[in-house]
Scaffold this active site. Sequence first.
Site, short mmCIF file in Angstrom:
data_model
loop_
_atom_site.label_atom_id
_atom_site.label_comp_id
_atom_site.label_asym_id
_atom_site.label_seq_id
_atom_site.Cartn_x
_atom_site.Cartn_y
_atom_site.Cartn_z
N GLU A 154 0.34 -1.38 -0.10
CA GLU A 154 0.04 -0.31 0.36
C GLU A 154 0.77 1.56 -0.04
OE1 GLU A 154 -2.78 0.08 3.57
OE2 GLU A 154 -3.33 2.05 2.10
N GLU A 160 2.54 10.17 6.26
CA GLU A 160 2.77 8.52 6.64
C GLU A 160 4.12 8.01 6.64
OE1 GLU A 160 -0.88 6.13 7.03
OE2 GLU A 160 -1.57 7.55 6.87
N ASP A 187 -5.61 3.02 -2.09
CA ASP A 187 -5.81 3.75 -1.07
C ASP A 187 -6.78 5.17 -0.99
OD1 ASP A 187 -7.23 5.19 1.37
OD2 ASP A 187 -5.96 4.05 3.22
N HIS A 190 -5.98 8.43 0.47
CA HIS A 190 -4.19 8.21 0.65
C HIS A 190 -4.29 8.94 -1.04
CE1 HIS A 190 -2.90 6.61 4.13
NE2 HIS A 190 -3.05 5.57 4.17
N HIS A 213 -9.07 0.30 -0.86
CA HIS A 213 -9.39 0.80 0.02
C HIS A 213 -10.68 2.23 -0.27
CE1 HIS A 213 -6.00 -0.53 3.47
NE2 HIS A 213 -7.51 -0.83 3.22
N ARG A 219 -11.82 11.10 4.79
CA ARG A 219 -11.76 9.54 5.18
C ARG A 219 -12.78 9.46 5.48
NH1 ARG A 219 -5.97 6.94 7.08
NH2 ARG A 219 -5.67 5.40 5.72
N GLU A 248 -12.68 1.15 4.72
CA GLU A 248 -11.30 1.80 5.33
C GLU A 248 -11.35 3.26 5.56
OE1 GLU A 248 -6.70 0.60 7.00
OE2 GLU A 248 -7.25 2.14 4.93
#
Length: 286
Positions: A154, A160, A187, A190, A213, A219, A248
């Site tokens: 990922e 991060e 994702d 991101h 994701h 989010r 997620e």
Amino acid sequence: MIRSCVTVSLVPEARGGQFIFWDDLSEACRKAGQLNFDAVELFATPSDLPEPETLVRLLDDHGLKLAALGTGSGWVRHRLTLTDGDRHRRERARQFVCSLIEYGGPFRAPVIVGSMQGRWTDCVDRDTALSYLCEALDELAEHAERYGVPLIFEPLNRYESNLVNTVADGLSLLERLSSQNVRLLADLFHMNIEEADLGAALRAGGSRIGHLHFADSNRRPVGCGHLDFVPIVSALREIGYDGYASAEALPYPDSEAAARTTRQAFRRLFEVSDGARRGEGLNEVS
Ligand code: LER
Ligand code: MN
């Protein structure tokens, strides 16, 4: 056909994070089944997971599959990464991921390497960190292959990790590997931070995209932010993506409402429009 999935965290230290359900696996499976999700994705350390037979029963009872296992708890609980400067800690990180591969294997569920990629630092420079990462991914992908599952890697946003932030970075990483058994995780949270064009990035990823994701710009569950899902859904169709769209996302405003919102969004974006394509009279993507 894209299948729907919802995340469940069994890691108390990660409370408040980006998982729809928390702590109570039986209750999460009951609700996921009720809402017609196809699968659950678990975020857990090996010691948080139930005996495999218990999970088999729970999944069967609610008509669910195990879509994937996240490994980020190795970072959250033990501060382990595959790019640690210390050889023993790198080895512990690999062992941690291996145990999850062994748990997920019989379920045909791949594991995801996200936060465990770590970052380059003053002590471990970028080239060294990338070479540690490639070495670990090759070994772990080979282990996963024994169970007939890929290893999922990922890319993370810049806040991060500083190693692999975009789908293009992910594709370059895959080119450095000896193994062909690693797929990328797209994702959307991101990607919304890092990609100039989400649809183009998904198309570039093509068949190397192995997991998704499913979250909105902030989010929160899909539909609670400002992402434009039309180009995303078109790109997924174009590349023939047939894995999971795994929610997620933050449990906003609470777990149950977040699961319901996600399931409705999934239906609107993937199921209703599939019906329309088959001539069932519904013609809007959203
Ligand atoms: C972390 O932000 C994330 O997206 C997870 O899937 C990685 O463990
Ligand atoms: Mn993710």
